[in-house]
Design an enzyme around this catalytic site. Structure first.
Site, PDB file in Angstrom:
ATOM      1  N   HIS A 106      43.168  32.575  46.033  1.00 36.05           N
ATOM      2  CA  HIS A 106      41.937  31.859  46.394  1.00 36.05           C
ATOM      3  C   HIS A 106      41.770  31.819  47.915  1.00 36.05           C
ATOM      4  O   HIS A 106      40.712  32.171  48.448  1.00 36.05           O
ATOM      5  CB  HIS A 106      42.002  30.441  45.811  1.00 36.05           C
ATOM      6  CG  HIS A 106      40.795  29.596  46.068  1.00 36.05           C
ATOM      7  ND1 HIS A 106      39.788  29.430  45.147  1.00 36.05           N
ATOM      8  CD2 HIS A 106      40.426  28.861  47.145  1.00 36.05           C
ATOM      9  CE1 HIS A 106      38.845  28.645  45.640  1.00 36.05           C
ATOM     10  NE2 HIS A 106      39.213  28.270  46.859  1.00 36.05           N
ATOM     11  N   GLU A 107      42.835  31.407  48.606  1.00 35.82           N
ATOM     12  CA  GLU A 107      42.733  31.290  50.071  1.00 35.82           C
ATOM     13  C   GLU A 107      42.632  32.659  50.729  1.00 35.82           C
ATOM     14  O   GLU A 107      41.996  32.798  51.780  1.00 35.82           O
ATOM     15  CB  GLU A 107      43.903  30.487  50.630  1.00 35.82           C
ATOM     16  CG  GLU A 107      44.037  29.063  50.084  1.00 35.82           C
ATOM     17  CD  GLU A 107      42.767  28.220  50.182  1.00 35.82           C
ATOM     18  OE1 GLU A 107      41.912  28.533  51.037  1.00 35.82           O
ATOM     19  OE2 GLU A 107      42.605  27.289  49.374  1.00 35.82           O
ATOM     20  N   HIS A 120      38.963  33.354  50.940  1.00 35.50           N
ATOM     21  CA  HIS A 120      38.304  32.704  52.086  1.00 35.50           C
ATOM     22  C   HIS A 120      38.661  33.419  53.400  1.00 35.50           C
ATOM     23  O   HIS A 120      37.796  33.732  54.213  1.00 35.50           O
ATOM     24  CB  HIS A 120      38.744  31.237  52.192  1.00 35.50           C
ATOM     25  CG  HIS A 120      38.101  30.328  51.185  1.00 35.50           C
ATOM     26  ND1 HIS A 120      36.738  30.179  51.089  1.00 35.50           N
ATOM     27  CD2 HIS A 120      38.632  29.505  50.241  1.00 35.50           C
ATOM     28  CE1 HIS A 120      36.453  29.301  50.133  1.00 35.50           C
ATOM     29  NE2 HIS A 120      37.580  28.874  49.595  1.00 35.50           N
ATOM     30  N   GLU A 142      32.822  30.227  48.926  1.00 35.00           N
ATOM     31  CA  GLU A 142      33.513  29.981  47.663  1.00 35.00           C
ATOM     32  C   GLU A 142      33.344  31.169  46.706  1.00 35.00           C
ATOM     33  O   GLU A 142      34.215  31.428  45.881  1.00 35.00           O
ATOM     34  CB  GLU A 142      32.985  28.686  47.039  1.00 35.00           C
ATOM     35  CG  GLU A 142      33.854  28.120  45.935  1.00 35.00           C
ATOM     36  CD  GLU A 142      35.159  27.490  46.411  1.00 35.00           C
ATOM     37  OE1 GLU A 142      35.401  27.396  47.637  1.00 35.00           O
ATOM     38  OE2 GLU A 142      35.955  27.100  45.526  1.00 35.00           O
TER      39      GLU A 142
END
Lengths: 494, 494
Positions: free
Chosen positions: A259-260, A263, A289
């Site tokens: 997920h990170e 980003h 997101e």
């Protein structure tokens, strides 16, 4: 120097100082000695003071009145500076200072209240924060932001162009299909088994690094550290990620890492010509997101990629409680009603958001008051999720957002999922053999596509436009829902 | 608010911002991704710009004209602010900017020149730096700093109250005794053996942490990381240390750690009431170095402490090439003529400083020009050390200082040694059983004494006064020389 050049030069310095504030935040959450907390508060206040003074510097107004841009990037830069300056100028300095003061204390009180499961400890503070944010929303609305609506004026900070009405209409279309899917899944026979076992920290972190590499994370311009709540930090050529390790639940570490990486890779993928300009960061929270969610879910939780992950875990941790790749794929995508948003599966996640969105709109447009928020939360949660909240830490005290004044932020998570659905549809059409790469633990073709179609533009196009340019169609909830239904019907044999 | 309160409040914010710049420096040397270097330059320039504007803000002059202090700490704060503001105001903004610009590039050119052993590559840059620093010295002298002497005006920034004449006189008294000691040692029979073997990084770092703990380093307010050139960083409740590991030479790691613990523990030992005020940091470079040197040398290289260290190394690394504690003590204190200042033993160290001091004075007051510096260095080195410089990296290119404009800085290292000698004499008189603690690996009684006598005052007293108050006598070179002669005559059987 022309007015435009002076403005952009001033802006570059402001952006550089904002980066520094971000670095301090990273330091605080990863490496700072514990005893330095109070001192760091004073340091953060000092740099925030400098930033506030620069962002409300009246010279910006003078430069904006005279500046002429030579190209589209310059025009968009002026538009973004004008918007940010207008927002900052619309909020009285006294109110801005009071919000900064109250929210900096509120986060600590919220953390105490959550640890003690003591809503009453938090309510007076939350009352203050809500009152201040209502005031801020009204001040922004009076200046024309959010087309005069206070909640929309707050939302506009995180997702320009979005309105509560548009999001509410979208959620109304999403809800019946999500609820039907959820109910079918929870009634299904033969649900997937959870993973059990002990997964040592060092090995989890080693595999987390491999996962980041698999998605093309640039280690020359980033790093991975531990943090209590995983986050990514920084722009330009320094975008770092963090993760956490729960030794009984390796998916926590692995999927927060992916997920990170989403980003951070968005930031690292922006055209270097935009660095330190108003175009040098992700264009909105929703688009940000979309990157983290497509990496984490549509790619990271795909059958092809989990097949590779299963082999890696087997090699690193030995025999797993889930023996086959197919069984492992089902385990990774196990759907369960649960209290915590950040731990929710793909089917439940947006239902958590819808609930928060409705509650915060009721706080801002009426009739909900802070004193009644816990009741409203618990009643709604029981209705939507079929289980009763057992303690406030699993209920209205679970998220930090409201304590720091983030109203209008939650819906951007759902927008991110919706955008991810659109991008995923287009990406699969463009890369028909992507699964063959994912099955070898190589998600870089997807990163290359996303960089080319989305990431490199930074703030150049507004959120809806950048998604539409990338996907080839106007963004909507359809592709996400189609994807969820197809995926989970297959997994649950519906 | 009174003018005094306004001034101190402004000053607190400036100090907090200066701490932030320090944190960025720490980040850059320890954890920053390699690809972020250029971007970091822009970030550092932005925060330095903010700091420069604040430090030369004309409001400081107005406040100073009106401010009245209520106590001794307040009066001393005003004195330090007046001095710093006067120094900043004396240097024309254009010159300050030019120095910042040239030195930021010069460090990189120096590093290239050192790597290539190419003096010619560095000379044009050094010419510029020296010309700019001469100009700065003259500007400061014209404003009355350094009693009108340009070199003294530069020195005054690092060691207030010190003058080149006073240091030269002190060096003249020190030299004959140091030279006589050096010659006797180099002629001695049965010199100590060097340590040989391989010492794994992780184990060195584990023992380095134990060494820091032995000296009372506060891990709640600090941390240890690796860096190419060890340094300490930060003030108040966040003072971090770094070290480096050479697997064939564990003393490099161990004694750089103890040295940096000395610097960091000074900062951590300052009365918290002084944090973020002009009194909230070590009072001068000389006093700072006195703390790092007494930890490293008088305590860390003592017979008692090395006895404990020998036992620890034996337990961690197995049999050592030096078997007995006495032999180990001699090995730790081995005296050898060498090229590199930072690797010099206690006997040679000050000779390196004297040479640099004479050369830089000749560059500023005297007949030496940059073009002739290498010849002057090599001639002097052969005369003082008895060996010919084999390459510039072992000669005039070895230190970073001059490339970044640090003229007048070197003598503070020798002053630190001299101060350490004074403090050590008094400390031993006050703590007659210190060796019993050191022999158990516990240097905390010495840290407690130093905190009480020196560290807690921060900038409250001028350098000479703080040492005199602590030692009970006016500081001078006598105690250091007595200590060196007694120690090394015993070690070398002279």
């Amino acid at each position: 120097m022309t007015a435009f050049d002076e403005l952009i030069s001033f802006q570059r310095e402001t952006e550089a100082l904002a980066q520094i504030a971000g670095r301090l935040g990273w330091d605080q959450e990863t490496v700072m000695p514990r005893g330095a907390a109070e001192q760091r508060g004073e340091e953060m206040a000092a740099i925030e003071g400098v930033l506030h003074a620069r962002r409300t510097d009246p010279r910006i107004g003078d430069w904006l009145a005279k500046a002429k841009a030579a190209d589209a990037a310059g025009m968009r830069s002026l538009e973004l500076i004008r918007r940010a300056y207008g927002r900052n100028a619309a909020v009285p300095a006294k109110l801005a200072a009071e919000i900064a003061r109250v929210t900096s204390v509120a986060q600590g009180i919220w953390a105490e209240a959550r640890a003690r499961n003591d809503v009453a400890h938090f309510l007076p503070t939350l009352e203050k924060v809500v009152a201040l944010m209502r005031e801020k929303g009204q001040a922004l609305a009076a200046a024309g932001f959010g087309a005069g609506d206070p909640y929309d004026a707050l939302l506009d900070d995180y997702e320009p162009e979005a309105t509560a009405a548009m999001i509410a209409a979208m959620f109304d279309r999403m809800r019946p299909r999500l609820v039907a899917l959820r109910e079918a899944i929870l009634g299904a026979a033969n649900p997937p088994k959870p993973l059990s076992g002990h997964f040592a920290e060092a090995r989890q972190l080693g595999l987390a690094r491999d996962l980041a590499t698999a998605f093309g994370y640039d280690w020359e311009r980033g790093r991975l550290d531990l943090a209590v709540h995983p986050f990514s930090s920084g722009s330009g050529n320094d975008a770092r990620i963090t993760t956490r390790v729960v030794e009984g639940d390796p998916f926590n570490c692995f999927y927060s890492t992916i997920h990170e990486v989403g980003h951070a890779t968005y930031e690292l993928g922006i055209d270097p010509a935009h660095f330190f300009t108003p175009l040098g960061q992700g264009v909105s929270m929703g688009v940000h997101e979309s990157q983290s969610r497509i990496y984490e879910n549509q790619l990271g939780r795909s059958r092809a990629f989990t097949g590779w992950l299963h082999g890696q875990m087997h090699a690193i941790f030995g025999d797993l409680s889930v023996a086959t790749a197919e069984e492992f794929y089902r385990t990774v995508n196990r759907v369960q009603s649960g209290f915590i948003r950040t731990e929710a599966d793909e089917v439940h996640y947006n239902l958590h958001i819808m609930m928060r969105f409705d509650l915060e709109r009721a706080l801002f447009g009426g009739p909900l008051e802070v004193a009644d928020l816990e009741d409203a939360w618990n009643t709604r949660f029981a209705k939507d999720f079929g289980i009763a909240v057992d303690k406030p830490a699993n209920g209205m005290l679970q998220d930090v957002h409201w304590s720091v004044g983030l109203f209008g932020y939650f819906p951007t998570y759902a927008l991110g999922n919706v955008y991810a659905g659109c991008l995923h549809k287009a990406l699969r059409a463009d890369l028909p053999d992507l699964d063959a790469h994912l099955a070898r633990g190589d998600a870089r073709p997807a990163t290359d596509w996303l960089r080319e179609k989305v990431q490199r533009f930074g703030g150049l196009y507004p959120p809806g436009e950048v998604i539409e340019r990338a996907a080839g169609f106007a963004p909507g909830e359809g592709p996400l829902l189609d994807y969820l239904e197809a995926k989970f019907r297959a997994i649950y044999g519906l």
